[in-house]
Design an enzyme around this catalytic site. Structure first.
Site, PDB file in Angstrom:
ATOM      1  N   LEU A 408       0.857  -1.193   0.026  1.00  0.00           N
ATOM      2  CA  LEU A 408      -0.066   0.031  -0.029  1.00  0.00           C
ATOM      3  C   LEU A 408       0.795   1.106  -0.164  1.00  0.00           C
ATOM      4  O   LEU A 408       1.958   1.258   0.403  1.00  0.00           O
ATOM      5  CB  LEU A 408      -0.916   0.031   1.401  1.00  0.00           C
ATOM      6  CG  LEU A 408      -2.041  -1.162   1.390  1.00  0.00           C
ATOM      7  CD1 LEU A 408      -2.839  -0.905   2.591  1.00  0.00           C
ATOM      8  CD2 LEU A 408      -3.125  -1.043   0.358  1.00  0.00           C
ATOM      9  N   ASP A 409       0.345   2.402  -0.667  1.00  0.00           N
ATOM     10  CA  ASP A 409       1.218   3.597  -0.504  1.00  0.00           C
ATOM     11  C   ASP A 409       1.313   3.979   0.950  1.00  0.00           C
ATOM     12  O   ASP A 409       0.718   3.549   1.674  1.00  0.00           O
ATOM     13  CB  ASP A 409       0.385   4.731  -1.061  1.00  0.00           C
ATOM     14  CG  ASP A 409       0.150   4.604  -2.657  1.00  0.00           C
ATOM     15  OD1 ASP A 409       1.055   3.979  -3.404  1.00  0.00           O
ATOM     16  OD2 ASP A 409      -0.787   5.186  -3.157  1.00  0.00           O
ATOM     17  N   MET A 410       2.414   4.675   1.099  1.00  0.00           N
ATOM     18  CA  MET A 410       2.915   5.135   2.622  1.00  0.00           C
ATOM     19  C   MET A 410       1.703   5.745   3.040  1.00  0.00           C
ATOM     20  O   MET A 410       1.322   5.687   4.373  1.00  0.00           O
ATOM     21  CB  MET A 410       3.959   6.044   2.508  1.00  0.00           C
ATOM     22  CG  MET A 410       4.550   6.204   4.112  1.00  0.00           C
ATOM     23  SD  MET A 410       6.167   7.137   4.035  1.00  0.00           S
ATOM     24  CE  MET A 410       5.548   8.902   3.400  1.00  0.00           C
ATOM     25  N   THR A 412      -1.804   5.411   2.723  1.00  0.00           N
ATOM     26  CA  THR A 412      -2.999   4.653   2.606  1.00  0.00           C
ATOM     27  C   THR A 412      -2.844   3.752   3.958  1.00  0.00           C
ATOM     28  O   THR A 412      -1.812   2.899   4.132  1.00  0.00           O
ATOM     29  CB  THR A 412      -2.882   4.063   1.362  1.00  0.00           C
ATOM     30  OG1 THR A 412      -2.849   4.877   0.293  1.00  0.00           O
ATOM     31  CG2 THR A 412      -4.234   3.034   1.323  1.00  0.00           C
TER      32      THR A 412
END
Length: 561
Positions: A408-410, A412
């Site tokens: 996951l994106d940092m 998110t």
């Protein structure tokens, strides 16, 4: 009409209670200081009413000409008398000019008609015209046509002769077979002798045909090369002239820093991953602002850049929205120009550490699902080692394999699937590859959208100038598909479910914010929208087939917002 002085130091009226920032703005990740916001609003007020230049920003449907939105920059500075003001700049050209009233000049003016670049450009245009005339001359076109005709005739005659040789060989073979029992040995040997002579005769014909046409084609090719020689000479000269011009231009871009030191583009970029400066380096707003400040003994206090106009088709750009400086062109330049300044630290390098143990939502002997906090890395970064992966390695010291199935994106939060063995990892990975794993995200959108559900199909690729941001690109982008369904819409905020079919970097964030997507960024999106206390995007649900029990499992982790 807003007054905008032709003087480049624009006075800034501020509340005396407003304090100055302790450090200068880190240009690649920032929240604009109040002073920068005041300066930006003052400049925007001018842009809304100005009649000093004509440029189609795409804000007026009745205006003609190509639509070109523009990045503008403001730098709050203090002069030697202690007065506060701001400088204004634009990236690239404005109204086809580098010289616009009230804006700082470019570091080097390539549009100067008396300068070497415009003279060299004129010579290049002359060479291009000469090449174009020679390439479209009747003499060259006739030579090309004759060569193509000769090759075509040769191919046809060769094909025809080979077919005849094949047929005649078949007939000779039949004669050898049928006449062996009909003729005495002397007559049969005579027949074989004649048949062999026929075979040799055809091979000689084939050899002569090839020799004739190869010689003919060679003469035509030589003639064509003679005609191409002046074209090729011009192209070599053009390439050398262009390279020489480019080198001289790079040398003309001399950048200052706060210590009074100077470097040109080639020197600044020589130790980077791209030693040759990208096209347009030094033409962005930020370098222009620094250069003018240093040259005129103005102390930089704070800076901000904003987009003005319609969004381009590829990028996510919102009118009046603040954005960071570009990385590929500006990071090396500003890295030098800010030397000697007291600059804010890079906030990205100060990511949340999250010391407590991560929340395990589900666990059995084979796998687990963990709730990743927002602003926490899935895997270690260049400067930060603390991540979900490192915590899982500590939590599962005897596990084998890569552990994490996805990322996951940092920014998110939400569910990450972890396999405890290489065998389980491979089985789950197969489900990801086949896209049989179903994911549901919940997000808050900064606005209300017209449709309650639908599908977004916008191909994505990395923005090479601003990694890790993504661009919509139909030519080189990878397929990216997102389904969505609105849950509620209240007080100008939309709660929405996203169902990503593909899993591209920043897919949901770009599909939400882009002008061809939902046109409504996720609340708190610091890359494609407006920064808030967090990115309101959460991986809420994951459905998969358990690799051991073979049962369909749906694990849910409710959003914290």
């Amino acid at each position: 009409m807003h007054p905008f002085s032709s003087l480049l130091f624009h006075p800034l009226k501020i509340n005396t209670a407003l304090s100055l920032p302790e450090k200068f703005t880190f240009p690649f990740y920032y929240e604009p200081h109040e002073l920068s916001v005041l300066a930006a609003k003052d400049l925007q007020s001018y842009l809304e009413t100005q009649i000093d230049f004509i440029h189609n920003f795409g804000l007026n449907a009745e205006q003609t000409g190509m639509v070109i939105g523009k990045m503008f920059g403001v730098m709050v500075v203090k002069n030697t008398q202690g007065d506060l003001g701001y400088l204004a700049a634009f990236s690239g050209k404005l109204a086809d000019s580098n010289d616009v009233k009230g804006f700082v000049p470019t570091v080097y003016n390539t549009l100067n008609v008396t300068g070497f670049y415009k003279k060299g450009e004129a010579e290049l245009n002359t060479i291009n015209t000469e090449i174009d005339v020679l390439e479209h001359s009747s003499q060259l076109q006739n030579a090309k046509r004759k060569l193509m005709e000769a090759k075509s005739i040769f191919e046809t005659e060769l094909k025809s002769l080979k077919a005849k040789i094949k047929l005649e060989k078949k007939l000779r073979d039949q004669q050898r077979e049928t006449m062996e029992d009909c003729l005495d040995s002397i007559a049969y040997n005579e027949l074989l002798k004649n048949l062999k002579a026929q075979s040799i005769s055809y091979q000689v014909k084939l050899k002569h045909l090839k020799r004739y046409w190869e010689q003919n084609i060679k003469e035509l090719e030589d003639h064509l090369e003679v005609l191409k020689t002046p074209i090729n000479d011009l192209k070599v000269y053009r390439a050398n002239l262009s390279a020489s011009l480019q080198k001289r231009i790079h040398e003309q871009y001399q950048f200052l820093n706060s210590r009074g030191e100077s470097k040109d583009l080639l020197d600044i970029f020589k130790n980077t991953s791209s030693p040759i400066p990208p096209a347009g380096s030094g033409e962005c707003a930020a370098p222009k602002l620094f250069q003018y400040a240093y040259k005129n003994n103005l102390k930089p206090i704070a800076m901000a850049e904003f987009w003005w106009g319609a969004s381009p088709k590829s990028q996510v750009r919102k009118h009046k929205q603040f954005y960071p400086s570009c990385r590929s062109k500006c990071e090396p330049i500003l890295g030098f120009m800010m030397q000697g300044l007291n600059v804010d630290i890079n906030p990205i390098e100060q990511a949340i550490s999250h010391e407590p143990a991560l929340e395990i939502i589900y666990e059995d002997d084979f796998l687990l699902l963990v709730n990743k906090p927002h602003e926490f890395l899935s895997v270690p970064g260049k400067t930060i080692s603390n991540s979900v992966l490192t915590k899982m390695q500590a939590y599962l010291p005897n596990a084998s394999g890569p552990l994490l199935l996805h990322r996951l994106d940092m920014s998110t939060s939400g569910l990450l699937l972890v396999a405890k063995s290489i065998h389980i990892h491979k089985q789950l990975q197969k489900q990801f590859i086949e896209r049989s794993i179903k994911k549901r995200y919940v997000a808050l959108l900064d606005g209300v959208i017209p449709n309650t559900e639908g599908t977004i199909n916008l191909p994505l690729r990395v923005d090479l100038d601003n990694r890790p941001q993504q661009l919509v690109c139909y030519q080189y982008g990878k397929q990216a598909i997102t389904k969505y369904k609105v849950i509620t819409a209240e007080n100008g905020v939309t709660r929405i479910h996203f169902y990503p079919v593909t899993g591209r970097t920043h897919q949901l964030r770009v599909h939400a914010a882009h002008s061809q997507g939902l046109k409504t960024p996720i609340v708190g999106d610091d890359l494609y929208g407006t920064k808030a206390k967090r990115l309101y995007l959460h991986a809420e649900s994951l459905t998969f087939i358990h690799p051991v029990t073979k049962k369909i499992q749906t694990i849910t982790c409710n959003a914290p917002f």
